[in-house]
Structure formats: structure tokens, C-alpha cells
Write an enzyme that holds these catalytic residues in place. Structure first.
Site, PDB file in Angstrom:
ATOM      1  N   LYS A  82       0.832  -1.190   0.000  1.00 56.02           N
ATOM      2  CA  LYS A  82       0.000   0.000   0.000  1.00 56.02           C
ATOM      3  C   LYS A  82       0.876   1.253   0.000  1.00 56.02           C
ATOM      4  CE  LYS A  82      -4.007  -2.132   0.413  1.00 56.02           C
ATOM      5  NZ  LYS A  82      -5.163  -1.953  -0.476  1.00 56.02           N
ATOM      6  N   HIS A 140     -10.547  -8.086  -7.496  1.00 54.03           N
ATOM      7  CA  HIS A 140     -10.276  -7.622  -6.142  1.00 54.03           C
ATOM      8  C   HIS A 140     -10.789  -8.605  -5.099  1.00 54.03           C
ATOM      9  CE1 HIS A 140     -11.854  -5.337  -2.544  1.00 54.03           C
ATOM     10  NE2 HIS A 140     -10.572  -5.034  -2.505  1.00 54.03           N
TER      11      HIS A 140
END
Length: 383
Positions: A175, A306
Site C-alpha cells: 500500500k 479484487h
């Protein structure tokens, strides 16, 4: 010829607690609180002839109880229907609740039912769902996300990299999108050096950059040869994504936050991404997911669905162009079976249907459930 019909649908709402609170860029920018649990909506379908199907959808932070309530209101419209008529049944479900729209929470609620119908259909054919859909491959390249959140200190992220590679993963995603860009670049540089070319590397900004910042950061990250940069901009900024994709060499990925096939069509048609990232649980189930992938294939796009690997390994195996599947272990306690990683790929199960069954732990985490049949709806509360 006698026709099998849907005799009952059981809906359940369960909560999966996370071992530690999770934070990405949305938390660091103050837009969300750390994630502590995931709401799961399960649908279990039974037919007159004794066939069964299991499906699920989910929500993070808010919306779980709303999804359960909506599914409970519309599911009775399928009692007595032929479970093989999945496209028609999806249409019937979405119109049963059309006054609240044909996207968002309503389609996420009926996704669990749609996926259960596909699981049932594959089980009746005695095929893994990926084979029923027409598999192009036995295993799908797989990358890990759960070890690279911004809330994890860098030494922990580096340890997670090694553990993931040792476990057979083919890629690592970390991230980014921290308010301080130096933090992102420092962490990315350290992870790239740790990987040292052994597996693929991706980053995910979770929609937290504006257009100028995204362009600067994407250019700064070009040197790392990333497979993609994910959600550099707001998910609905299609024009911005298209301009960014044209300006940099690194592929752009997005789509996980879109909650209808139509929204994906707009992104695909604008050439706004190189990797489209639909989520079957969010877009309305496998029926709508297939509409997205048909359009994506026509446009020559790669795909990386996802979350929800238990579903997405099947639909990814059936996508003819390049694809990845995301490895998250958060939902492992809910199922009795595990996804297998070999040589950087998640292998397509040989078990019929989705190849998963609900665990005792899933039942223990259940907050509410109801059984819907020809006699009506029977609600159950759980302690």
C-alpha cells in the site's frame, strides 16, 4: 421432463474479526477508521431435487446489515424457480428491489445469491466453477496484499515478503498513498530491494492522490518496473485515469470500487486502465462479472479481480487474457478448505463448484440468519 426448482434459501450475516486493525491510505488521510472486521453475507440455496449452492458477498466497515436486509426482502422471489436460469433470475432479483437502484448495496446483496446459483450449477455438472466457465489455465498468477498495509511497520512488511515468497506467491503488492510521499518511496525502495526480482511487485494508492500528485508519484515509481499502480486517483475519475495511463509507462489498475457493470464499461471504453479490477461480490455476482470481462477482453485489457480469492480464482482461470488473483488470508477461518499456491500461482480447485464449505467458525460468528421457503421467512437470532 420434470424441472428442478428452488425450494429454500438460507441467508446469514456473519462478522470476521481481523487479528489487528488494518489501515491503508484512506485511514492515513482521515477518510476512514482502521478496519477491524469484515461483514459477510452468505446465501445457501436448496432445490427440490436435493442440490445445494453456496455464495457470499461482503462489506468492509459499513453496509453489512443493509445488504442482509435487502437480500432478505428480495430472495423470496426465487422460490419455485428453475435454478439453471441464472441470468433471468438475476434480472428478477434486481427488479424486485429496483426502487433503491441497480447498483451499490442492492447488487452487492444479490451477488451472494447469484454466486450461490453458479456454485449450484457447477456442482450439478460435477465440475469446478472455473471448468464450467471454460478454463484457460490450471493456475492463476497470484499476489499477496494482506502483508503490505501502511499500518504495518516496514520490518514487518519485509518479513511478510519473505513469508509470502516462501509460501509460493508470485507477486507482492504494498500500500502507498501516505500523506508524506517520502514514506511511500522509502517503503517501496526497501521492498523492491528485498524482493530483488524474485517475484512481481505492485503498489496500491487506494484513491488518495489528486491528479498532479498521481503524475509525480507514478513517474517517481517508474524505475521499479511495477506490474501496475492501483487506484492512483478517485475510482470515478475516469478522465484522470485515462490521462495518467497515457502519460506513464507503468500500467494503471482500477475498478474494485465500481458497483455495476455499466461503471466498468465506462472505464473500459475510455481506455482508462490497463488492468481492470472487477469484484464479483460488489458488481452483482458472476453473472455481471462475465459482462465486464467480455467487454474487457474485447478491449484487450488484462484483469486482476479484487479480494474474494475463493470466487475469483475460478473466473480468472476462465479469462483468456493476462490475469492475476489477489491472495488474502482474512477469510480462511470461514471455510473448511484452503486455496493452494504453487510456483507463484493459485491453483484451480478440483472440487465441484466454488470448492468451499462453511466452517463451524463461520456459524459461530453468525449474527443473524433466516430461512426462506414457500411457507415464508423464518428468522433466527444468534448469541
Amino acid at each position: 421432463m420434470p424441472t428442478d426448482t428452488i425450494s429454500a434459501i438460507k441467508l446469514s450475516l456473519a462478522w470476521v474479526p481481523l487479528a489487528t486493525p488494518i489501515s491503508d491510505a484512506k485511514v492515513f488521510t482521515g477518510r476512514q477508521k482502521p478496519l477491524t472486521r469484515v461483514a459477510m453475507l452468505f446465501a445457501e440455496i436448496e432445490t427440490k431435487d436435493g442440490h445445494t449452492g453456496l455464495g457470499f458477498s461482503y462489506s468492509k466497515r459499513a453496509g453489512g446489515r443493509g445488504m442482509y436486509a435487502h437480500a432478505r426482502e428480495v430472495a423470496d422471489s426465487l422460490i419455485g424457480e428453475n435454478p439453471a436460469d441464472i441470468g433471468r433470475l438475476w434480472n428478477k432479483l434486481v427488479w424486485a428491489g429496483a426502487s433503491v437502484g441497480r447498483s451499490g448495496l442492492s447488487t452487492q446483496a444479490i451477488a451472494a445469491i447469484d454466486i450461490a446459483l453458479w456454485d449450484l450449477k457447477a456442482k450439478r455438472a460435477n465440475l469446478p466453477l472455473g471448468r464450467l466457465l471454460g478454463a484457460w489455465r490450471d493456475g492463476v498468477p497470484s499476489y499477496n496484499t494482506s502483508g503490505g498495509f501502511l499500518s504495518s511497520p516496514l520490518p514487518e512488511v519485509l518479513d511478510n515478503v519473505e513469508a509470502s515468497i516462501a509460501g509460493g506467491i508470485g507477486g507482492i503488492k504494498i500500500k502507498v498513498g501516505h500523506p508524506d510521499p517520502k514514506v511511500d518511496l522509502t517503503r517501496l525502495d526497501a521492498v523492491a530491494k528485498q524482493i530483488d526480482g524474485r517475484v512481481a511487485l505492485m503498489v496500491d494508492a487506494n484513491q488518495q492522490w489528486d491528479r498532479p500528485t498521481a503524475l509525480r508519484m507514478c513517474r517517481a515509481m517508474e524505475q521499479y518496473g511495477l506490474v501496475w499502480i492501483e487506484e492512483p486517483l478517485d475510482a470515478y475519475d475516469i478522465e484522470g485515469h485515462a490521462a495518467l495511463a497515457a502519460a506513464i509507462d507503468t500500467p494503471i489498475a482500477s475498478g474494485e470500487m465500481l458497483v455495476s457493470a455499466a461503471e466498468h464499461f465506462a472505464m473500459i471504453d475510455a481506455r482508462a486502465v490497463d488492468f481492470i479490477q472487477p469484484d464479483a461480490a460488489r458488481v452483482g455476482g458472476i453473472t455481471q462479472f462475465q459482462r465486464v470481462t467480455a467487454r474487457a477482453e474485447q478491449a484487450g485489457l488484462m484483469m486482476a479481480p479484487h479480494f474474494a480469492m475463493e470466487i475469483h480464482v475460478h473466473v480468472s482461470a476462465a479469462y483468456p487474457l493476462g490475469t492475476w488473483v489477489e491472495h488474502f488470508d482474512w477469510l480462511d477461518p470461514l471455510f473448511n478448505e484452503r486455496q493452494i499456491l504453487e510456483g507463484g500461482k493459485m491453483m484451480l480447485s478440483t472440487r465441484p463448484g466454488l470448492g468451499v464449505t462453511l466452517s463451524d467458525q463461520a456459524r459461530a460468528w453468525t449474527e443473524a440468519s433466516c430461512r426462506i421457503d414457500a411457507k415464508g421467512c423464518t428468522d433466527h437470532t444468534h448469541g
